[in-house]
Design a protein around this motif. Structure first.
Motif, short mmCIF file in Angstrom:
data_model
loop_
_atom_site.label_atom_id
_atom_site.label_comp_id
_atom_site.label_asym_id
_atom_site.label_seq_id
_atom_site.Cartn_x
_atom_site.Cartn_y
_atom_site.Cartn_z
N GLU A 1 0.84 -1.22 0.00
CA GLU A 1 0.00 0.00 0.00
C GLU A 1 0.86 1.26 0.00
O GLU A 1 0.54 2.25 -0.66
N ARG B 1 2.15 1.48 -3.54
CA ARG B 1 1.04 1.71 -4.47
C ARG B 1 0.65 3.18 -4.46
O ARG B 1 0.49 3.81 -5.50
N ARG B 2 0.54 3.74 -3.27
CA ARG B 2 0.14 5.14 -3.16
C ARG B 2 1.27 6.07 -3.60
O ARG B 2 1.02 7.08 -4.26
N VAL C 1 1.76 5.47 -7.45
CA VAL C 1 0.49 5.51 -8.19
C VAL C 1 0.45 4.35 -9.20
O VAL C 1 0.19 4.51 -10.38
N LEU D 1 2.90 9.27 3.83
CA LEU D 1 2.58 7.86 3.59
C LEU D 1 3.28 6.92 4.58
O LEU D 1 3.00 5.73 4.58
#
Length: 143
Positions: free
Chosen positions: A25, A28-29, A32, A111
């Motif tokens: 995650e 991924r963030r 992108v 993040l």
């Protein structure tokens, strides 16, 4: 023995981690990117079996992907001190300008990344080195 006509194709980098879903995650963030079909997080009521084992993120532009392999324990790299745990591998990410480097700095921290080294004022190669949530070092630098 004859030389092969070409070498193998580079598919992915695999990062060991103690929580594959958390690390996937994060990247991924940050990047992108998208999960490989079937690796997406399940609904809140469902068990996350894949997230306890192996997950893959794919670059929407194609090319190399990142996989996350869950392990029971993982000593965090002690970089920049090479002892007691050397980094063994790190990822290099690039941006186009110092302004974008600063914008990505805020995102990395938001993040869950940690700043390890700030050379954003280096006139030849502005960069910052971070640790991801599992402790793997990675660089963001201006090209």
């Amino acid at each position: 023995m004859a030389e092969p006509s070409k070498g193998p194709t580079f598919c992915q980098v695999v990062l060991d981690c103690t929580d594959a879903r958390v690390l996937a995650e994060f990247y991924r963030r940050l990047l992108v990117w998208n999960y490989r079909p079937g690796d997406e997080p399940p609904s809140a009521a469902a068990e996350d079996e894949r997230g306890k084992d192996w997950l893959v993120l794919r670059n929407p532009a194609g090319g190399v992907q990142i996989a996350f392999q869950q392990v029971d324990r993982l000593p965090e790299a002690s970089w920049p001190d090479p002892a007691p745990v050397p980094q063994q591998l790190h990822l290099d990410l690039t941006v186009d300008s110092v302004g974008e480097l600063d914008a990505q700095h805020a995102r990395v921290l938001e993040l869950g990344g940690r700043l390890l080294l700030d050379r954003s004022d280096d006139p030849d190669e502005p960069l910052r080195v971070y640790a991801d949530p599992a402790g793997h070092p990675f660089c963001v630098f201006v090209v």
